[in-house]
Design a protein around this motif. Structure first.
Motif, PDB file in Angstrom:
ATOM      1  N   THR A  75       0.838  -0.988   0.105  1.00 46.44           N
ATOM      2  CA  THR A  75       0.030   0.017  -0.048  1.00 46.44           C
ATOM      3  C   THR A  75       0.880   1.063   0.064  1.00 46.44           C
ATOM      4  OG1 THR A  75      -1.663  -1.000   1.219  1.00 46.44           O
ATOM      5  CG2 THR A  75      -2.020   1.111   1.288  1.00 46.44           C
ATOM      6  N   MET A 126      -7.620   3.917  -2.816  1.00 44.44           N
ATOM      7  CA  MET A 126      -7.276   2.403  -2.766  1.00 44.44           C
ATOM      8  C   MET A 126      -8.755   1.877  -2.830  1.00 44.44           C
ATOM      9  SD  MET A 126      -4.301   1.532  -2.278  1.00 44.44           S
ATOM     10  CE  MET A 126      -4.247  -0.226  -1.916  1.00 44.44           C
ATOM     11  N   SER A 185      -9.596  -3.611  -1.749  1.00 45.45           N
ATOM     12  CA  SER A 185      -8.603  -4.579  -0.965  1.00 45.45           C
ATOM     13  C   SER A 185      -9.173  -5.712  -0.360  1.00 45.45           C
ATOM     14  CB  SER A 185      -7.429  -3.793  -0.389  1.00 45.45           C
ATOM     15  OG  SER A 185      -6.666  -2.862  -1.271  1.00 45.45           O
ATOM     16  N   VAL A 229      -3.563  -1.244   7.156  1.00 48.42           N
ATOM     17  CA  VAL A 229      -3.284  -0.125   6.364  1.00 48.42           C
ATOM     18  C   VAL A 229      -4.279   1.174   6.620  1.00 48.42           C
ATOM     19  CG1 VAL A 229      -2.321  -1.437   4.630  1.00 48.42           C
ATOM     20  CG2 VAL A 229      -4.634  -0.697   4.540  1.00 48.42           C
ATOM     21  N   GLN A 272     -10.018   4.938   1.112  1.00 54.75           N
ATOM     22  CA  GLN A 272      -9.909   3.279   1.379  1.00 54.75           C
ATOM     23  C   GLN A 272     -11.379   2.906   1.020  1.00 54.75           C
ATOM     24  OE1 GLN A 272      -8.673   1.847   5.140  1.00 54.75           O
ATOM     25  NE2 GLN A 272      -8.186  -0.040   4.424  1.00 54.75           N
TER      26      GLN A 272
END
Length: 413
Positions: free
Chosen positions: A98, A110, A113, A122, A133
């Motif tokens: 990351t 991101m 994931s 992360v 994220q």
């Protein structure tokens, strides 16, 4: 002709100008991923190797989806650069990967994931740097805390709510039966087991045996034998697909035929039921929020026809019976909707604002009645599921869409 003093002064001025420009260039470089360019760089971490590699189909399907989108002109005229890397389900590796995606490959956000431990590893790093994220591929409740972690958002229904759904179903359909639970010894397994116990409430005594196993285990015979000897009529399995396949097969070999309830994360015909033996898997019960492309009921559905065409052209090596390919397609479609809503404002602030502004969005591959809703205080996009049962070929729905097991959004989350 310049004097030595003039020459020295000129060099000094040039050097000073270079020093002054350096911070500006650094600021521009730092800001570049947060600006609207010709390319949208999206980072992703998946277990392409290791014990959970079956879930890597999610990442491959997402890559194929963005290939399709790019071939049709991209999103608002911009192409998506999907950079997906391997962490072997190792949180330390996930952190390293990351960092590399953010600091060296300049990803804008991101997305998708996989896994609870890797994403927890992360989360603080990404939130401190205000990097989205988005749509974490995990049903943990940790992705729905917009006050503490305003840059992190989940996507799928929670494991805990799934456990509550199974409890409600057992109470209604098998009120006098004994329950055994075989669960994966990690946060994923504990969440679903906790939801099952909470859903049973005063009838939690129906659980007569439970055993935990590690995700890295390859043998499950002893555990299944112990649970069979408990006298249980129902087996709730909560773990990864490879072990789910072994559990179904071993139970059949032992001539034990309980009502087999399988967690949604392992409800893949390709990765669990087929390896277990389709005949052995007959009657298995699970939950779903996405269409089963192999179900004859959807053979004339325009969106399933589009899905088939997508798989044939953009993911020809993929297995159409693999629910993780459907999962990746649907998650990528949700991100596309967010980016489409962003228009020309591709700042990270606006990406999160649009992600928290999804209203009754119907993914083309979602089951009827399953809609996506988010808000500034609601970071749980999908809050509905359906019970399904395997008929030997496909998953068939049991009853209506269920949302009563999902807790209300709290003001202090």
């Amino acid at each position: 002709m310049q004097t030595k003093r003039q020459t020295a002064l000129s060099i000094s001025l040039v050097f000073a100008a270079m020093l002054a420009a350096a911070p500006l260039r650094a600021q521009q470089a730092q800001a570049a991923p947060d600006a609207a360019g010709s390319e949208i760089r999206v980072g992703n971490v998946m277990p392409y190797t290791g014990p959970l590699a079956a879930f890597a189909t999610i990442g491959r399907a997402e890559a194929a989806y963005f290939d399709m989108i790019n071939e049709h002109g991209g999103i608002n005229g911009r192409k998506v650069k999907f950079v997906s890397v391997d962490d072997s389900s190792n949180p330390k590796t996930a952190m390293e990967q990351t960092r590399d995606l953010v600091e060296k490959q300049d990803v804008l956000l991101m997305f998708g994931s996989f896994g609870t431990p890797s994403n927890l590893a992360v989360r603080k790093y990404l939130n401190e740097r205000k990097i989205p994220q988005l749509f974490v591929a995990s049903g943990d409740e940790e992705w729905a805390h917009p006050r503490a972690f305003p840059w992190t958002m989940g996507w799928q229904p929670t494991f805990r709510a799934e456990g509550q759904i199974y409890a409600n179903y057992i109470q209604a359909a098998y009120p006098s039966c004994k329950i055994a639970v075989l669960w994966q010894n990690d946060q994923f397994g504990r969440d679903l087991f906790r939801g099952l116990q909470e859903g049973l409430g005063d009838t939690a005594g129906m659980i007569v045996a439970d055993l935990a196993f590690d995700a890295s285990e390859t043998a499950i015979q002893n555990q299944i034998g112990i649970l069979k000897n408990s006298g249980a009529d129902i087996l709730v399995f909560d773990g990864a697909p490879a072990i789910a396949a072994r559990a179904i097969r071993v139970a059949a070999d032992l001539d034990w035929h309980p009502v087999f309830i399988l967690d949604n994360a392992s409800a893949s015909i390709a990765s669990a039921l087929r390896p277990a033996g389709l005949q052995n898997s007959l009657g298995v019960i699970s939950t779903s929020f996405l269409k089963d492309a192999g179900d004859a009921a959807w053979k004339n559905d325009p969106q399933i026809k589009a899905w088939d065409a997508f798989m044939d052209k953009y993911y020809p090596d993929g297995d159409k019976d693999d629910i993780y390919a459907v999962f990746g397609y649907a998650a990528a479609d949700t991100l596309m909707q967010v980016l489409r809503q962003c228009g020309d404002d591709l700042s990270r602030d606006n990406i999160m604002r649009q992600a928290a502004s999804l209203k009754d969005y119907q993914s083309p591959i979602a089951l009827p009645g399953i809609v996506i809703n988010t808000g500034p205080k609601d970071f749980r996009p999908i809050k509905q599921m359906r019970l399904v049962q395997f008929d030997g070929n496909a998953w068939q729905p049991i009853g209506d869409v269920i949302e009563s097991a999902f807790t209300a959004v709290r003001e202090d989350n």
